[in-house]
Design a protein around this motif. Sequence first.
Motif, PDB file in Angstrom:
ATOM      1  N   ILE A  55     -23.991  80.982  16.910  1.00 18.58           N
ATOM      2  CA  ILE A  55     -24.049  82.088  17.872  1.00 18.58           C
ATOM      3  C   ILE A  55     -24.167  81.532  19.286  1.00 18.58           C
ATOM      4  CG2 ILE A  55     -25.319  84.147  18.603  1.00 18.58           C
ATOM      5  CD1 ILE A  55     -26.249  84.472  15.720  1.00 18.58           C
ATOM      6  N   TYR A  56     -23.159  81.842  20.111  1.00 17.57           N
ATOM      7  CA  TYR A  56     -23.183  81.468  21.525  1.00 17.57           C
ATOM      8  C   TYR A  56     -23.752  82.644  22.315  1.00 17.57           C
ATOM      9  CZ  TYR A  56     -20.004  77.585  20.374  1.00 17.57           C
ATOM     10  OH  TYR A  56     -19.437  76.456  19.850  1.00 17.57           O
ATOM     11  N   PRO A  57     -24.968  82.512  22.879  1.00 20.95           N
ATOM     12  CA  PRO A  57     -25.518  83.620  23.662  1.00 20.95           C
ATOM     13  C   PRO A  57     -24.688  83.866  24.927  1.00 20.95           C
ATOM     14  CG  PRO A  57     -26.891  81.662  23.871  1.00 20.95           C
ATOM     15  CD  PRO A  57     -25.872  81.347  22.820  1.00 20.95           C
ATOM     16  N   GLU A  58     -24.829  85.050  25.475  1.00 24.12           N
ATOM     17  CA  GLU A  58     -24.037  85.430  26.644  1.00 24.12           C
ATOM     18  C   GLU A  58     -24.199  84.430  27.782  1.00 24.12           C
ATOM     19  OE1 GLU A  58     -23.207  89.400  29.394  1.00 24.12           O
ATOM     20  OE2 GLU A  58     -25.139  89.172  28.370  1.00 24.12           O
ATOM     21  N   ALA A  59     -25.406  83.884  27.947  1.00 28.45           N
ATOM     22  CA  ALA A  59     -25.666  82.948  29.040  1.00 28.45           C
ATOM     23  C   ALA A  59     -24.858  81.659  28.911  1.00 28.45           C
ATOM     24  CB  ALA A  59     -27.153  82.627  29.107  1.00 28.45           C
ATOM     25  N   SER A  60     -24.425  81.324  27.690  1.00 28.95           N
ATOM     26  CA  SER A  60     -23.678  80.075  27.498  1.00 28.95           C
ATOM     27  C   SER A  60     -22.173  80.261  27.653  1.00 28.95           C
ATOM     28  CB  SER A  60     -23.980  79.516  26.100  1.00 28.95           C
ATOM     29  OG  SER A  60     -23.382  80.324  25.086  1.00 28.95           O
ATOM     30  N   ILE A  61     -21.716  81.495  27.843  1.00 30.29           N
ATOM     31  CA  ILE A  61     -20.280  81.786  27.953  1.00 30.29           C
ATOM     32  C   ILE A  61     -19.839  81.592  29.398  1.00 30.29           C
ATOM     33  CG2 ILE A  61     -18.508  83.554  27.652  1.00 30.29           C
ATOM     34  CD1 ILE A  61     -20.295  84.787  25.469  1.00 30.29           C
ATOM     35  N   VAL A  62     -18.844  80.742  29.612  1.00 30.09           N
ATOM     36  CA  VAL A  62     -18.422  80.368  30.963  1.00 30.09           C
ATOM     37  C   VAL A  62     -17.086  80.982  31.359  1.00 30.09           C
ATOM     38  CG1 VAL A  62     -19.719  78.207  30.901  1.00 30.09           C
ATOM     39  CG2 VAL A  62     -17.340  78.246  30.114  1.00 30.09           C
ATOM     40  N   LYS A  63     -16.399  81.634  30.412  1.00 29.16           N
ATOM     41  CA  LYS A  63     -15.115  82.251  30.737  1.00 29.16           C
ATOM     42  C   LYS A  63     -15.144  83.725  30.365  1.00 29.16           C
ATOM     43  CE  LYS A  63     -10.129  82.131  29.885  1.00 29.16           C
ATOM     44  NZ  LYS A  63      -9.001  81.486  29.173  1.00 29.16           N
ATOM     45  N   GLU A  64     -14.806  84.563  31.336  1.00 30.13           N
ATOM     46  CA  GLU A  64     -14.721  85.992  31.076  1.00 30.13           C
ATOM     47  C   GLU A  64     -13.383  86.333  30.423  1.00 30.13           C
ATOM     48  OE1 GLU A  64     -15.422  88.319  34.530  1.00 30.13           O
ATOM     49  OE2 GLU A  64     -17.401  87.464  34.945  1.00 30.13           O
ATOM     50  N   ASN A  65     -13.403  87.293  29.538  1.00 32.44           N
ATOM     51  CA  ASN A  65     -12.197  87.779  28.865  1.00 32.44           C
ATOM     52  C   ASN A  65     -11.357  86.654  28.248  1.00 32.44           C
ATOM     53  OD1 ASN A  65     -12.809  90.457  29.702  1.00 32.44           O
ATOM     54  ND2 ASN A  65     -11.948  89.967  31.730  1.00 32.44           N
ATOM     55  N   PRO A  66     -11.955  85.834  27.410  1.00 33.09           N
ATOM     56  CA  PRO A  66     -11.175  84.758  26.772  1.00 33.09           C
ATOM     57  C   PRO A  66     -10.154  85.333  25.789  1.00 33.09           C
ATOM     58  CG  PRO A  66     -13.334  84.931  25.763  1.00 33.09           C
ATOM     59  CD  PRO A  66     -13.354  85.859  26.944  1.00 33.09           C
ATOM     60  N   ASP A  67      -9.084  84.570  25.604  1.00 31.37           N
ATOM     61  CA  ASP A  67      -8.064  84.944  24.627  1.00 31.37           C
ATOM     62  C   ASP A  67      -8.447  84.307  23.291  1.00 31.37           C
ATOM     63  OD1 ASP A  67      -5.887  85.442  23.066  1.00 31.37           O
ATOM     64  OD2 ASP A  67      -4.437  84.369  24.328  1.00 31.37           O
ATOM     65  N   LEU A  68      -9.026  85.098  22.411  1.00 24.47           N
ATOM     66  CA  LEU A  68      -9.521  84.577  21.135  1.00 24.47           C
ATOM     67  C   LEU A  68      -8.566  84.871  19.984  1.00 24.47           C
ATOM     68  CD1 LEU A  68     -13.315  85.444  21.518  1.00 24.47           C
ATOM     69  CD2 LEU A  68     -12.179  83.236  21.897  1.00 24.47           C
ATOM     70  N   SER A  69      -7.280  85.098  20.337  1.00 22.48           N
ATOM     71  CA  SER A  69      -6.283  85.251  19.280  1.00 22.48           C
ATOM     72  C   SER A  69      -6.150  83.948  18.501  1.00 22.48           C
ATOM     73  CB  SER A  69      -4.936  85.658  19.878  1.00 22.48           C
ATOM     74  OG  SER A  69      -4.485  84.682  20.807  1.00 22.48           O
ATOM     75  N   ARG A  70      -6.394  82.846  19.163  1.00 28.08           N
ATOM     76  CA  ARG A  70      -6.539  81.535  18.542  1.00 28.08           C
ATOM     77  C   ARG A  70      -7.722  80.852  19.219  1.00 28.08           C
ATOM     78  NH1 ARG A  70      -3.137  78.231  19.985  1.00 28.08           N
ATOM     79  NH2 ARG A  70      -1.912  79.480  21.468  1.00 28.08           N
ATOM     80  N   TRP A  71      -8.471  80.098  18.445  1.00 27.51           N
ATOM     81  CA  TRP A  71      -9.651  79.438  19.025  1.00 27.51           C
ATOM     82  C   TRP A  71     -10.015  78.229  18.172  1.00 27.51           C
ATOM     83  CZ3 TRP A  71     -14.276  79.370  16.114  1.00 27.51           C
ATOM     84  CH2 TRP A  71     -14.242  80.185  14.975  1.00 27.51           C
ATOM     85  N   ARG A  72     -10.813  77.365  18.735  1.00 28.62           N
ATOM     86  CA  ARG A  72     -11.271  76.173  18.023  1.00 28.62           C
ATOM     87  C   ARG A  72     -12.575  75.705  18.627  1.00 28.62           C
ATOM     88  NH1 ARG A  72     -10.464  71.380  20.863  1.00 28.62           N
ATOM     89  NH2 ARG A  72      -9.237  71.625  22.790  1.00 28.62           N
ATOM     90  N   VAL A  73     -13.271  74.865  17.910  1.00 29.77           N
ATOM     91  CA  VAL A  73     -14.477  74.238  18.433  1.00 29.77           C
ATOM     92  C   VAL A  73     -14.319  72.728  18.310  1.00 29.77           C
ATOM     93  CG1 VAL A  73     -15.965  76.184  17.844  1.00 29.77           C
ATOM     94  CG2 VAL A  73     -15.686  74.297  16.228  1.00 29.77           C
ATOM     95  N   SER A  74     -15.068  72.030  19.132  1.00 31.03           N
ATOM     96  CA  SER A  74     -15.057  70.569  19.045  1.00 31.03           C
ATOM     97  C   SER A  74     -16.410  70.036  19.458  1.00 31.03           C
ATOM     98  CB  SER A  74     -13.959  69.967  19.941  1.00 31.03           C
ATOM     99  OG  SER A  74     -14.275  70.158  21.315  1.00 31.03           O
ATOM    100  N   VAL A  75     -16.725  68.853  18.942  1.00 30.26           N
ATOM    101  CA  VAL A  75     -17.952  68.163  19.323  1.00 30.26           C
ATOM    102  C   VAL A  75     -17.647  67.379  20.587  1.00 30.26           C
ATOM    103  CG1 VAL A  75     -19.685  66.473  18.626  1.00 30.26           C
ATOM    104  CG2 VAL A  75     -18.664  67.993  16.930  1.00 30.26           C
ATOM    105  N   PRO A  76     -18.409  67.592  21.680  1.00 29.50           N
ATOM    106  CA  PRO A  76     -18.107  66.887  22.929  1.00 29.50           C
ATOM    107  C   PRO A  76     -18.281  65.385  22.782  1.00 29.50           C
ATOM    108  CG  PRO A  76     -20.221  68.042  23.071  1.00 29.50           C
ATOM    109  CD  PRO A  76     -19.560  68.500  21.807  1.00 29.50           C
ATOM    110  N   GLN A  77     -17.407  64.651  23.441  1.00 26.73           N
ATOM    111  CA  GLN A  77     -17.483  63.198  23.406  1.00 26.73           C
ATOM    112  C   GLN A  77     -18.668  62.734  24.241  1.00 26.73           C
ATOM    113  OE1 GLN A  77     -15.477  61.250  21.569  1.00 26.73           O
ATOM    114  NE2 GLN A  77     -14.550  63.142  20.796  1.00 26.73           N
ATOM    115  N   ILE A  78     -19.422  61.802  23.677  1.00 19.81           N
ATOM    116  CA  ILE A  78     -20.586  61.269  24.385  1.00 19.81           C
ATOM    117  C   ILE A  78     -20.188  60.019  25.153  1.00 19.81           C
ATOM    118  CG2 ILE A  78     -22.921  60.332  24.095  1.00 19.81           C
ATOM    119  CD1 ILE A  78     -23.182  62.013  21.594  1.00 19.81           C
TER     120      ILE A  78
END
Length: 325
Positions: free
Chosen positions: A302-325
């Motif tokens: 669950i991504y809380p509203e405070a963590s969302i950085v883009k308004e009106n995202p296009d979620l017709s396709r989406w993915r997640v990734s682990v950030p590179q350290i």
Amino acid sequence: MLSFMKNWLKKDQGSLKQEDTELIGDIREESVLSFTKGEEKEQEQSQSEPISKEQKETGLNDTPLSLHSSWEMELDAGQKYALSFMLSELPPMASGNVSLAGMKIFPHEDGVEIMAFVRNGLPRPIRLGEMPLVILIQGDELFARQTFDLSELDEIPAHHARPWSFVFKRENFLQKDVMLVNWKLAFELAQKKLVLPQQLELEESWIKALSDEQKASLIELAKNLPGLQPGEVNIQSIQISRAEDQSLRAMLLIRNGSDQALSFEKLPLMLYDATNEKVAEGLFELEGLTVNPGTSKPWLFIYPEASIVKENPDLSRWRVSVPQI
């Protein structure tokens, strides 16, 4: 019941014959539901005093046969005797439980038919409602899943057992061309975990929380995903939705192709939309989430509203990734 089941039950009255002993080899491990007071109400059973601790710890040596009126009329004395004999061979059950014991599996024009005993270990009659049942093979691998209206069994008296026939339709089979030589009929809610085709693992909390539609989607996904390479670990996007509090709820499938269990305490994940732009980022506390070797496990992030950085995202396709350290 079909004629071949009636023929199977057909036994001469009197002493047991050699073929009677062959029935015992078909008795399967029982699936047991432990009923709390709240669960009893959900199943619409008769109201009474709560089950005491002493009652729960008491084993029942005998759960006599109780036939539904339709079975009472259809079976002859020899068939009823065979059922009583099979029932007598079942192990004692704990008071306060309801169990499901699969006895015999038959081919059916629509799929497969299983004859089983539903045993009421409660000190009062019980009437069950709609419940999902599963056929497990090879221990805990899911072969079929189907919801049955168990109210059709009518009221089962206290400390009695009722035989019933369950027909699993072919459309609810999750695997094809397998030998049903090591099977078990079970209440889905009684399983601590289920391993679905291609080793998708569901924890007890997910079995209870997921809707039928979500389970069906996971099953279909597990059947169609390509296999992992040895040692490969990846995260598969499954479903995303926006909640009323404007948080984003992403269901993911963590897939472990290695030969070691993976345990996660914390997991950073960035969420991207169809334009490949970052939508949200979070560090998730997983408290030791474990994905066993060669299995996949769904989890909700669950991504809380405070963590969302883009308004009106296009979620017709989406993915997640682990950030590179």
